[in-house]
Design a protein around this motif. Structure first.
Motif, PDB file in Angstrom:
ATOM      1  N   UNK B  36       0.859  -1.184   0.000  1.00  0.00           N
ATOM      2  CA  UNK B  36       0.000   0.000   0.000  1.00  0.00           C
ATOM      3  C   UNK B  36       0.899   1.239   0.000  1.00  0.00           C
ATOM      4  N   UNK B  37       0.642   2.120  -0.955  1.00  0.00           N
ATOM      5  CA  UNK B  37       1.400   3.380  -1.017  1.00  0.00           C
ATOM      6  C   UNK B  37       0.649   4.397  -0.171  1.00  0.00           C
ATOM      7  N   UNK B  38       1.364   5.108   0.697  1.00  0.00           N
ATOM      8  CA  UNK B  38       0.710   6.169   1.479  1.00  0.00           C
ATOM      9  C   UNK B  38       1.153   7.508   0.883  1.00  0.00           C
ATOM     10  N   UNK B  39       0.279   8.112   0.112  1.00  0.00           N
ATOM     11  CA  UNK B  39       0.624   9.417  -0.457  1.00  0.00           C
ATOM     12  C   UNK B  39       0.390  10.483   0.610  1.00  0.00           C
ATOM     13  N   UNK B  40       1.509  10.976   1.160  1.00  0.00           N
ATOM     14  CA  UNK B  40       1.434  11.855   2.323  1.00  0.00           C
ATOM     15  C   UNK B  40       1.257  13.324   1.917  1.00  0.00           C
ATOM     16  N   UNK B  41       0.125  13.614   1.296  1.00  0.00           N
ATOM     17  CA  UNK B  41      -0.169  14.998   0.888  1.00  0.00           C
ATOM     18  C   UNK B  41       0.871  15.562  -0.062  1.00  0.00           C
ATOM     19  N   UNK B  42       1.332  14.735  -1.011  1.00  0.00           N
ATOM     20  CA  UNK B  42       2.375  15.187  -1.957  1.00  0.00           C
ATOM     21  C   UNK B  42       1.927  16.409  -2.748  1.00  0.00           C
ATOM     22  N   UNK B  43       2.911  17.287  -3.058  1.00  0.00           N
ATOM     23  CA  UNK B  43       2.581  18.481  -3.846  1.00  0.00           C
ATOM     24  C   UNK B  43       2.753  18.203  -5.336  1.00  0.00           C
ATOM     25  N   UNK B  44       3.443  17.125  -5.674  1.00  0.00           N
ATOM     26  CA  UNK B  44       3.634  16.809  -7.094  1.00  0.00           C
ATOM     27  C   UNK B  44       2.510  15.861  -7.573  1.00  0.00           C
ATOM     28  N   UNK B  45       2.780  15.098  -8.620  1.00  0.00           N
ATOM     29  CA  UNK B  45       1.718  14.261  -9.207  1.00  0.00           C
ATOM     30  C   UNK B  45       1.694  12.832  -8.680  1.00  0.00           C
ATOM     31  N   UNK B  46       2.200  12.605  -7.471  1.00  0.00           N
ATOM     32  CA  UNK B  46       2.248  11.238  -6.937  1.00  0.00           C
ATOM     33  C   UNK B  46       0.849  10.612  -6.943  1.00  0.00           C
ATOM     34  N   UNK B  47      -0.151  11.377  -6.517  1.00  0.00           N
ATOM     35  CA  UNK B  47      -1.521  10.843  -6.443  1.00  0.00           C
ATOM     36  C   UNK B  47      -2.005  10.433  -7.845  1.00  0.00           C
ATOM     37  N   UNK B  48      -1.745  11.315  -8.833  1.00  0.00           N
ATOM     38  CA  UNK B  48      -2.193  11.030 -10.192  1.00  0.00           C
ATOM     39  C   UNK B  48      -1.503   9.787 -10.749  1.00  0.00           C
ATOM     40  N   UNK B  49      -0.188   9.677 -10.463  1.00  0.00           N
ATOM     41  CA  UNK B  49       0.564   8.502 -10.931  1.00  0.00           C
ATOM     42  C   UNK B  49      -0.063   7.228 -10.342  1.00  0.00           C
ATOM     43  N   UNK B  50      -0.412   7.285  -9.056  1.00  0.00           N
ATOM     44  CA  UNK B  50      -1.031   6.126  -8.388  1.00  0.00           C
ATOM     45  C   UNK B  50      -2.378   5.795  -9.031  1.00  0.00           C
ATOM     46  N   UNK B  51      -3.183   6.833  -9.288  1.00  0.00           N
ATOM     47  CA  UNK B  51      -4.507   6.631  -9.892  1.00  0.00           C
ATOM     48  C   UNK B  51      -4.393   6.041 -11.298  1.00  0.00           C
ATOM     49  N   UNK B  52      -3.518   6.664 -12.115  1.00  0.00           N
ATOM     50  CA  UNK B  52      -3.383   6.242 -13.516  1.00  0.00           C
ATOM     51  C   UNK B  52      -2.908   4.797 -13.625  1.00  0.00           C
TER      52      UNK B  52
END
Lengths: 124, 243
Positions: B36-52
């Motif tokens: 499980x990746x915990x995206x800790x409120x990243x300001x870059x595109x980490x969340x988008x990369x995870x979603x895509x």
């Protein structure tokens, strides 16, 4: 303590009390915090009106002027309030962390359920 | 056994995919390995990369810091009944091939196992002189407080069993948690061991300690104080193994 200083201190106490009342009424401050400031006011007022007794304490501690001692008391109560507020900030930080974690985990669960739902529907 | 790899990620858009891929490629016989990746409120595109890329991730709405992020992973492991949880950095420093060694150590009865850079010459990781002095000092301080020498107290590559997962769900320090938690775990009588692992330089991003010169100093003072306070406030417990 000279009369002018006494009038000045009493006015500050009364203005603060009035300010607290207005802020509580407008819900700009929590009642428990307003009580804290009222408590500081009360201590100051008691100090002002019990000057002869305070002389005994100030002589004992070794403070020459009673006004200095009153300011010292005020400062100590302010310090206590500051510590109380710092504790409050820490409590709130922990609560925010817990909320964010639970929200993140729930969102993850929801995404999983959505994926499952779409997969089932696509198979149909 | 069901094993969960917790990957805390803050601004790791460039390295998170290769980290997850290395985990998927890792061979762990006889165990189910999830991540499980915990995206800790990243300001870059980490969340988008995870979603895509359909990664299994938890998105924290605000930056909680490494402690808050890792604790989220432990909560996820606890809620989903995992037997082992492994911390694994999202910046590409950790080598997934050592995961099976960590699991083996847990199976042999250890409660927490630390992947250490300093108990063999395996590691390619070259820490600066000052950093090494700092780590040695923390190691000495832990030995002083607990009686046990931990060679790499700041390592974020760790595995733990269900007992420790439960401990971490209830209480986990917010920032720079690794040395602090080691002290409380040892004091509570749990079994801690270290195994040599290979670590690489981070593939992208910047260490939070390298942002300015005051950070390492603050880190040392804060962690030392935390170790001492934890040591004084944690009741020493003797645990009879096998009971």
């Amino acid at each position: 303590m000279d009369n002018n200083l006494m009038i000045f201190l009493v006015s500050i106490c009364l203005i603060t009390l009035l300010l607290m009342y207005r802020m509580v009424k407008k819900k700009k401050i929590l009642f428990k915090h307003a009580l804290m400031w009222c408590f500081l006011d009360l201590i100051l007022l008691i100090c002002i009106f019990t000057l002869p007794y305070l002389r005994i304490i100030s002589d004992f501690i070794g403070i020459e002027k009673i006004s200095n001692m009153i300011f010292l008391f005020g400062f100590l109560v302010l310090l206590a309030i500051c510590i109380g507020l710092t504790t409050n900030v820490a409590e709130h930080r922990l609560k925010i962390i817990k909320l964010s974690q639970e929200q993140g985990i729930l969102e993850n669960k929801l995404r999983g359920l959505e994926d499952e739902y779409y997969k089932k529907n696509n198979n149909k | 056994m069901r094993v969960l790899v917790i990957i805390p990620a803050y601004n790791e858009e460039k390295s998170i995919l290769s980290t997850v891929k290395s985990l998927k490629d890792a061979k762990v016989k006889g165990h189910t390995l999830d991540y499980v990746v915990i995206n800790d409120g990243s300001k870059d595109n980490t969340k988008q990369v995870c979603l895509d890329n359909h990664l299994n991730f938890i998105n924290l709405p605000i930056n909680l810091g490494i402690g808050g992020a890792v604790q989220t992973g432990y909560k996820y492991a606890y809620y989903n009944n995992y037997d082992i949880a492994i911390q694994f950095d999202g910046d590409g420093q950790h080598d997934a091939s050592y995961i099976s060694s960590l699991i083996n150590e847990i199976e042999q009865g250890n409660d927490i196992v630390i992947g250490s850079r300093f108990i063999s010459k395996l590691s390619e990781f070259r820490s600066t002189g000052i950093r090494r002095i700092g780590i040695n000092f923390l190691s000495f301080l832990i030995k002083l407080c607990t009686g046990k020498r931990i060679y790499d107290p700041t390592s974020g590559f760790r595995a733990c069993n269900t007992k420790i997962i439960k401990e971490f769900v209830n209480d986990y320090p917010i920032d720079y948690p690794e040395p602090d938690t080691i002290v409380s775990i040892i004091k509570k009588g749990y079994k801690v061991s270290e195994i040599p692992v290979k670590m690489k330089e981070r593939t992208s991003g910047v260490s939070s300690l390298n942002t300015n010169i005051f950070k390492p100093l603050y880190y040392m003072i804060k962690v030392s104080m935390a170790i001492i306070i934890t040591s004084l406030s944690t009741k020493k417990v003797r645990v009879n193994n096998g009971q």
